[in-house]
Design a protein around this motif. Structure first.
Motif, PDB file in Angstrom:
ATOM      1  N   TYR A 120       0.799  -1.215   0.000  1.00  0.00           N
ATOM      2  CA  TYR A 120       0.000   0.000   0.000  1.00  0.00           C
ATOM      3  C   TYR A 120       0.843   1.282   0.000  1.00  0.00           C
ATOM      4  N   PHE A 121       1.980   1.254   0.724  1.00  0.00           N
ATOM      5  CA  PHE A 121       2.784   2.473   0.840  1.00  0.00           C
ATOM      6  C   PHE A 121       4.121   2.383   0.104  1.00  0.00           C
ATOM      7  N   ARG A 122       4.953   1.423   0.463  1.00  0.00           N
ATOM      8  CA  ARG A 122       6.338   1.418  -0.021  1.00  0.00           C
ATOM      9  C   ARG A 122       6.424   1.392  -1.543  1.00  0.00           C
ATOM     10  N   LYS A 123       5.806   0.409  -2.169  1.00  0.00           N
ATOM     11  CA  LYS A 123       5.940   0.290  -3.627  1.00  0.00           C
ATOM     12  C   LYS A 123       5.380   1.502  -4.372  1.00  0.00           C
ATOM     13  N   ILE A 125       4.926   4.585  -3.307  1.00  0.00           N
ATOM     14  CA  ILE A 125       5.690   5.795  -2.994  1.00  0.00           C
ATOM     15  C   ILE A 125       7.059   5.746  -3.651  1.00  0.00           C
ATOM     16  N   GLU A 126       7.768   4.626  -3.489  1.00  0.00           N
ATOM     17  CA  GLU A 126       9.115   4.530  -4.041  1.00  0.00           C
ATOM     18  C   GLU A 126       9.127   4.521  -5.571  1.00  0.00           C
ATOM     19  N   ARG A 142      -0.074   8.832  -1.813  1.00  0.00           N
ATOM     20  CA  ARG A 142       0.166   7.882  -0.712  1.00  0.00           C
ATOM     21  C   ARG A 142       1.195   8.424   0.276  1.00  0.00           C
ATOM     22  N   LEU A 143       2.153   9.197  -0.218  1.00  0.00           N
ATOM     23  CA  LEU A 143       3.155   9.783   0.672  1.00  0.00           C
ATOM     24  C   LEU A 143       2.483  10.754   1.643  1.00  0.00           C
ATOM     25  N   ALA A 144       1.555  11.544   1.155  1.00  0.00           N
ATOM     26  CA  ALA A 144       0.823  12.472   2.028  1.00  0.00           C
ATOM     27  C   ALA A 144       0.008  11.697   3.067  1.00  0.00           C
ATOM     28  N   THR A 145      -0.590  10.616   2.654  1.00  0.00           N
ATOM     29  CA  THR A 145      -1.357   9.772   3.582  1.00  0.00           C
ATOM     30  C   THR A 145      -0.443   9.192   4.658  1.00  0.00           C
ATOM     31  N   ARG A 175      -0.454   9.852   8.798  1.00  0.00           N
ATOM     32  CA  ARG A 175      -0.604   8.751   9.760  1.00  0.00           C
ATOM     33  C   ARG A 175       0.537   8.687  10.762  1.00  0.00           C
ATOM     34  N   ILE A 176       1.751   9.049  10.359  1.00  0.00           N
ATOM     35  CA  ILE A 176       2.879   8.930  11.287  1.00  0.00           C
ATOM     36  C   ILE A 176       3.153  10.220  12.063  1.00  0.00           C
TER      37      ILE A 176
END
Length: 169
Positions: free
Chosen positions: A135-138, A140-141, A148-151, A155-156
């Motif tokens: 959901y995030f790493r692939k 975003i990278e 997704r980076l903003a999401t 969250r963090i």
């Protein structure tokens, strides 16, 4: 409290604790039970702050695991950034209501390092490394889904403090 730090700074942690909180009993564990001739429980004794190294964490985790720590601090937390490594597994295993990871290593290099640190300090925030990767790493990278980076940042944000070198200076 338990402090886990690189071997080279264990004495500094002890000295700083004694300087800034002299009313607390501080001890360091710098040898295995076999080498010291004492159990981990005996080495901890009545200390309120226990400082040890990452190398010893892996070797004495069973003894440290007998305690429920009020808090654990991982100094130079890049030592626990590999979620497949033994040091990371030991850090996750220890029981504590509060865990803090301190690192100067940038997270931009690999999002799985971020996942690893969060899995120790905020367990359950991203429970599955596979789901986090998908959901995030692939996305975003690869740059395929920039939103997704903003999401991820939203969250963090409640559990992460980032400071630049100029802010620290």
């Amino acid at each position: 409290f338990l402090v886990v730090a690189p071997t080279s700074v264990v004495p500094n942690w002890v000295a700083e604790c004694r300087k800034f909180v002299p009313n607390l009993t501080v001890t360091s564990i710098t040898a295995t039970p076999k080498r010291s001739g004492a159990s981990v429980k005996d080495m901890v004794g009545d200390a309120q702050v226990v400082v040890t190294s990452y190398g010893l964490l892996r070797l004495i985790v069973d003894g440290l695991d007998e305690f429920t720590w009020d808090g654990i601090i991982f100094d130079e937390a890049q030592f626990i950034k590999n979620h497949a490594g033994k040091t990371h597994q030991c850090a996750r295993r220890l029981d504590s209501a509060f865990k803090l990871a301190i690192t100067g290593t940038p997270m931009e290099n690999n999002l799985m390092e971020l996942w690893s640190l969060l899995s120790v300090t905020a367990p359950g925030l991203f429970p599955s490394p596979v789901a986090f990767t998908d959901y995030f790493r692939k996305p975003i990278e690869s740059g395929s889904e920039p939103e997704r980076l903003a999401t991820l940042r939203r969250r963090i944000k409640p559990v992460m403090l980032r400071r630049t070198k100029s802010q620290v200076a």
